[in-house]
Write a protein that holds these residues in place. Structure first.
Motif, PDB file in Angstrom:
ATOM      1  N   GLU A  10       6.722  -1.729  -0.550  1.00 19.93           N
ATOM      2  CA  GLU A  10       5.604  -2.333  -1.272  1.00 19.93           C
ATOM      3  C   GLU A  10       4.359  -2.292  -0.404  1.00 19.93           C
ATOM      4  OE1 GLU A  10       4.510  -6.625  -3.198  1.00 19.93           O
ATOM      5  OE2 GLU A  10       6.508  -5.809  -3.613  1.00 19.93           O
ATOM      6  N   VAL A  11       3.288  -1.724  -0.959  1.00 19.77           N
ATOM      7  CA  VAL A  11       2.005  -1.639  -0.267  1.00 19.77           C
ATOM      8  C   VAL A  11       0.918  -2.166  -1.197  1.00 19.77           C
ATOM      9  CG1 VAL A  11       2.754   0.354   1.121  1.00 19.77           C
ATOM     10  CG2 VAL A  11       1.520   0.749  -1.018  1.00 19.77           C
ATOM     11  N   GLN A  12      -0.221  -2.468  -0.614  1.00 16.01           N
ATOM     12  CA  GLN A  12      -1.381  -2.926  -1.377  1.00 16.01           C
ATOM     13  C   GLN A  12      -2.507  -1.917  -1.178  1.00 16.01           C
ATOM     14  OE1 GLN A  12      -1.792  -5.811  -3.322  1.00 16.01           O
ATOM     15  NE2 GLN A  12       0.414  -6.104  -3.084  1.00 16.01           N
ATOM     16  N   SER A  13      -3.221  -1.618  -2.268  1.00 21.43           N
ATOM     17  CA  SER A  13      -4.322  -0.673  -2.162  1.00 21.43           C
ATOM     18  C   SER A  13      -5.372  -0.955  -3.229  1.00 21.43           C
ATOM     19  CB  SER A  13      -3.814   0.764  -2.326  1.00 21.43           C
ATOM     20  OG  SER A  13      -4.829   1.700  -2.028  1.00 21.43           O
ATOM     21  N   LEU A  14      -6.602  -0.695  -2.875  1.00 29.12           N
ATOM     22  CA  LEU A  14      -7.687  -0.716  -3.852  1.00 29.12           C
ATOM     23  C   LEU A  14      -7.674   0.653  -4.519  1.00 29.12           C
ATOM     24  CD1 LEU A  14     -10.015  -2.420  -4.961  1.00 29.12           C
ATOM     25  CD2 LEU A  14     -11.489  -1.299  -3.301  1.00 29.12           C
ATOM     26  N   ALA A  57       6.911   3.773   7.812  1.00 28.43           N
ATOM     27  CA  ALA A  57       6.537   2.803   6.780  1.00 28.43           C
ATOM     28  C   ALA A  57       5.189   2.167   7.094  1.00 28.43           C
ATOM     29  CB  ALA A  57       7.617   1.732   6.654  1.00 28.43           C
ATOM     30  N   GLN A  58       4.941   1.850   8.359  1.00 32.07           N
ATOM     31  CA  GLN A  58       3.666   1.238   8.734  1.00 32.07           C
ATOM     32  C   GLN A  58       2.513   2.217   8.552  1.00 32.07           C
ATOM     33  OE1 GLN A  58       3.221  -2.140   9.627  1.00 32.07           O
ATOM     34  NE2 GLN A  58       1.190  -1.446   9.031  1.00 32.07           N
ATOM     35  N   ALA A  59       2.730   3.487   8.875  1.00 32.60           N
ATOM     36  CA  ALA A  59       1.681   4.495   8.698  1.00 32.60           C
ATOM     37  C   ALA A  59       1.294   4.621   7.230  1.00 32.60           C
ATOM     38  CB  ALA A  59       2.146   5.842   9.256  1.00 32.60           C
ATOM     39  N   VAL A  60       2.280   4.635   6.347  1.00 34.90           N
ATOM     40  CA  VAL A  60       2.022   4.736   4.906  1.00 34.90           C
ATOM     41  C   VAL A  60       1.323   3.467   4.410  1.00 34.90           C
ATOM     42  CG1 VAL A  60       3.186   4.832   2.657  1.00 34.90           C
ATOM     43  CG2 VAL A  60       3.861   6.399   4.490  1.00 34.90           C
ATOM     44  N   THR A  61       1.771   2.320   4.877  1.00 38.15           N
ATOM     45  CA  THR A  61       1.157   1.045   4.503  1.00 38.15           C
ATOM     46  C   THR A  61      -0.306   1.001   4.930  1.00 38.15           C
ATOM     47  OG1 THR A  61       3.288  -0.087   4.649  1.00 38.15           O
ATOM     48  CG2 THR A  61       1.322  -1.466   4.801  1.00 38.15           C
ATOM     49  N   ASP A  62      -0.592   1.488   6.129  1.00 34.40           N
ATOM     50  CA  ASP A  62      -1.962   1.504   6.638  1.00 34.40           C
ATOM     51  C   ASP A  62      -2.864   2.413   5.820  1.00 34.40           C
ATOM     52  OD1 ASP A  62      -1.189  -0.281   8.613  1.00 34.40           O
ATOM     53  OD2 ASP A  62      -1.098   1.241  10.204  1.00 34.40           O
ATOM     54  N   VAL A  63      -2.353   3.579   5.426  1.00 29.82           N
ATOM     55  CA  VAL A  63      -3.139   4.487   4.583  1.00 29.82           C
ATOM     56  C   VAL A  63      -3.500   3.787   3.278  1.00 29.82           C
ATOM     57  CG1 VAL A  63      -3.105   6.630   3.244  1.00 29.82           C
ATOM     58  CG2 VAL A  63      -2.242   6.620   5.586  1.00 29.82           C
ATOM     59  N   ALA A  64      -2.532   3.141   2.665  1.00 27.02           N
ATOM     60  CA  ALA A  64      -2.790   2.443   1.401  1.00 27.02           C
ATOM     61  C   ALA A  64      -3.824   1.337   1.583  1.00 27.02           C
ATOM     62  CB  ALA A  64      -1.490   1.861   0.847  1.00 27.02           C
ATOM     63  N   ALA A  65      -3.678   0.556   2.632  1.00 22.97           N
ATOM     64  CA  ALA A  65      -4.558  -0.590   2.855  1.00 22.97           C
ATOM     65  C   ALA A  65      -5.996  -0.181   3.141  1.00 22.97           C
ATOM     66  CB  ALA A  65      -4.027  -1.439   4.006  1.00 22.97           C
ATOM     67  N   ASN A  66      -6.168   0.984   3.724  1.00 25.17           N
ATOM     68  CA  ASN A  66      -7.502   1.421   4.147  1.00 25.17           C
ATOM     69  C   ASN A  66      -8.146   2.449   3.228  1.00 25.17           C
ATOM     70  OD1 ASN A  66      -7.619  -0.176   6.575  1.00 25.17           O
ATOM     71  ND2 ASN A  66      -6.051   1.194   7.394  1.00 25.17           N
TER      72      ASN A  66
END
Length: 119
Positions: A10-14, A57-66
């Motif tokens: 689960e990730v968050q993204s604009l 997982a953290q790399a993918v999460t960071d891409v989504a968040a940014n």
């Protein structure tokens, strides 16, 4: 070729095309299959010999968040590009789901399979 699976991340993204989608981040789900040679860690039992799936997982999460993409297709490709740039993966499949977007559907998703081009 051996595989590592990361499912239901689960990730968050604009993300989104419509103005109302751009007011707040949205929940997205990511399923990843990483294709790599896992023979060495299978015999060594040493974490340093394998892909660190927590870091992936953290790399993918960071891409989504940014990111601020309009389309999940663009975000999915950015995630794949980031994984290829950081990790020794020969091939990967990434499914990016936007489960809360259509009231009459459980999910909307794209799935890409890409191979490393610099090998």
């Amino acid at each position: 070729m051996d595989k590592i699976y990361i499912e239901g991340l689960e990730v968050q993204s604009l993300i989104g095309v419509y103005d109302w989608e751009r007011d707040a981040t949205q929940r997205l789900l990511v399923d990843i299959v990483l294709f790599s040679d896992l023979q060495k860690p299978a015999y060594s039992d040493d974490v340093d010999d394998t892909l660190n799936y927590a870091e992936v997982a953290q790399a993918v999460t960071d891409v989504a968040a940014n990111s601020q993409f309009a389309l999940i297709e663009a975000l999915a490709q950015a995630m794949i590009s980031q994984v290829f740039s950081q990790f020794p993966v020969q091939k990967m499949t990434l499914k990016l789901s936007k489960p809360d977007i259509l009231p009459t559907a459980q999910n909307v998703a794209v799935e890409f399979t890409r191979e490393r081009k610099d090998t």
